[in-house]
Design an enzyme around this catalytic site. Structure first.
Site, PDB file in Angstrom:
ATOM      1  N   LYS A 196       0.810  -1.212   0.000  1.00 37.39           N
ATOM      2  CA  LYS A 196       0.000   0.000   0.000  1.00 37.39           C
ATOM      3  C   LYS A 196       0.852   1.273   0.000  1.00 37.39           C
ATOM      4  CE  LYS A 196      -2.164   0.579   3.637  1.00 37.39           C
ATOM      5  NZ  LYS A 196      -2.892   0.968   4.833  1.00 37.39           N
ATOM      6  N   ARG A 271     -12.193   3.657   9.735  1.00 37.49           N
ATOM      7  CA  ARG A 271     -12.220   2.241  10.132  1.00 37.49           C
ATOM      8  C   ARG A 271     -13.599   1.830  10.615  1.00 37.49           C
ATOM      9  NH1 ARG A 271      -6.244   2.011  12.175  1.00 37.49           N
ATOM     10  NH2 ARG A 271      -5.464   0.768  10.453  1.00 37.49           N
ATOM     11  N   ARG A 310       9.556 -10.847   4.216  1.00 36.79           N
ATOM     12  CA  ARG A 310       9.950  -9.512   4.673  1.00 36.79           C
ATOM     13  C   ARG A 310      10.522  -9.596   6.093  1.00 36.79           C
ATOM     14  NH1 ARG A 310       5.439  -4.751   4.784  1.00 36.79           N
ATOM     15  NH2 ARG A 310       5.131  -5.319   6.947  1.00 36.79           N
ATOM     16  N   ARG A 316      11.646  -7.556  11.504  1.00 36.42           N
ATOM     17  CA  ARG A 316      10.459  -7.024  12.195  1.00 36.42           C
ATOM     18  C   ARG A 316       9.741  -8.148  12.916  1.00 36.42           C
ATOM     19  NH1 ARG A 316       6.480  -2.908   8.991  1.00 36.42           N
ATOM     20  NH2 ARG A 316       4.914  -3.866  10.337  1.00 36.42           N
ATOM     21  N   ARG A 328      -3.378 -10.417  12.127  1.00 34.43           N
ATOM     22  CA  ARG A 328      -3.405  -9.047  11.586  1.00 34.43           C
ATOM     23  C   ARG A 328      -4.274  -8.978  10.326  1.00 34.43           C
ATOM     24  NH1 ARG A 328       2.666  -8.367  10.877  1.00 34.43           N
ATOM     25  NH2 ARG A 328       2.245  -6.481   9.668  1.00 34.43           N
TER      26      ARG A 328
END
Ligand code: IMP
Ligand code: MG
Length: 374
Positions: A196, A271, A310, A316, A328
């Site tokens: 995104k 949201r 990733r 991360r 998530r």
């Protein structure tokens, strides 16, 4: 037609009309002040930079005794915990018991003056009147009243006669307005790992948009200890969700900071239905609305693979664990469903296939937007 930075402006208010507006303000002020017998003449305070031309022409139309002073209002985010520090720069008058007339070029939301007024009141002035060449009544939302208005204008961005777009245009003799473009406001959704951020940057470049990421706005306000930031931090520190009201105010103030944007990408917002309604309502004050909701669609297994990859590269923590990732994605899907439904009912929802090369996906987004625009 003139060009300032990346924007085009067209003639809007000519010299004659400006002159008439200046005279109108001068006459009204004169009616109120010319027969006064007070010991001290009124003190005019012109707020720089924008008001220099208006002030100059206005003064030439006033023939009673008066004093004039130019000040600059500066609002900066302090590093101390007191947050916003507002002050008037270049102001060294003793104005106790004085009659003050503030001179402004333009009043839009009224936020600036709302900060100036208490500073003057604290100095125990006798009275305050406000004069402005231009007022945008549909945007102005404050309780204080504006005493002298040259011209009321709709909610458009104007330059010239002291007014600037990013410091250019102040020297123009007449007033120009931003050439009409339909604002392109996009709500952009994409699950973690959909790319995104990369795509948003490309949309910004191509359509001259301003990217508003709720996360960034929160971080900015918290870091700079703004009033809203302090409020939000209180909730976050206590592990609570920041209430809609605070989030909405933050975004609205970001939108207000960019009157020249040709549209916004809302990222991470709305949201909920409540937030979507609030977004509509503050955009409608600016004569615009959400045009499209674009949702990047990537299947769950593909996302999990991308994020695990990733995670290996970046280290991360939230990208390392498959279960965390799946959760998530689930949270994302639940949230999107509500918002997608909201915009789908208005025929504004478009799902974009988010699998393929970055360029291909960009092209799909461009196509969707261009089809909508034409
Ligand atoms: P306010 O605090 O929203 O009333 O905005 C006041 C300030 O924003 C003005 O003093 C201008 O510097 C700037 N501003 C608001 N609208 C315009 C506009 O249309 N053109 C140029 N500057 C503007
Ligand atoms: Mg300005």
């Amino acid at each position: 037609m003139i060009k300032l930075h990346n924007k085009t402006f067209v003639p809007y208010i000519n010299s004659l009309e400006i002159k008439k507006a200046v005279k109108k303000v001068a006459q009204e002020i004169s009616t109120d002040f010319q027969n006064r017998t007070d010991k001290q003449p009124p003190l005019f305070i012109a707020i720089l930079n924008g008001s220099f031309m208006f002030t100059s022409d206005l003064m030439k139309e006033l023939s009673f005794n008066l004093e004039i002073s130019f000040v600059k209002f500066s609002s900066y985010e302090g590093t101390s915990s007191t947050g916003n520090i507002n002050q008037l720069i270049g102001f060294n008058h003793d104005i106790k018991n004085r009659d003050i007339v503030i001179v402004e070029d333009i009043i839009d939301t009224g936020n600036t003056l709302e900060k100036v007024l208490p500073i003057l009141n604290d100095l125990n002035v006798k009275s305050i009147k406000i004069a402005t060449l231009l007022l945008k009544p549909t945007v102005f939302n404050k309780k204080y009243s504006i005493n002298y208005v040259g011209l009321e204008i709709p909610n458009t961005f104007v330059v010239g006669y002291g007014l600037d777009y990013d410091e250019l245009g102040r020297n123009l003799k007449e007033i120009y307005k931003l050439k009409d473009t339909v604002m392109l406001n996009i709500v952009l959704f994409g699950p973690p790992g959909a790319g995104k951020g990369t795509q948003a940057a490309r949309l910004v470049d191509r359509y001259n948009l301003y990217h508003l990421s709720t996360g960034d706005v929160f971080r900015y306000n918290i870091k700079n200890e703004t009033e809203l930031g302090k409020l939000a931090k209180g909730y976050i520190d206590n592990g609570q969700l920041v209430p809609d009201e605070v989030t909405i105010k933050m975004l609205e103030s970001e939108v207000e900071k960019h009157p020249e944007a040709e549209g916004f990408i809302f990222d991470g917002f709305p949201r909920t239905e409540v937030q979507a309604d609030a977004l509509e309502s503050f955009l409608s004050k600016r004569n615009t609305s959400v045009k499209l909701m674009l949702a990047l669609d990537v299947n769950e297994d593909e996302l999990v693979n991308r994020l695990l990859l990733r995670g290996k590269d970046s280290g991360r923590a939230d990208d390392a664990n498959e279960e965390v990732i799946r959760n998530r994605i689930k949270v994302y899907n639940d949230q999107t469903a509500v918002v997608a439904d909201y915009y789908n009912k208005q025929n504004k929802f478009i799902k974009i296939d988010g699998v393929g090369s970055i360029d291909d996906i960009t092209q799909r987004l461009f196509d969707a937007i261009d089809t909508f625009k034409s």
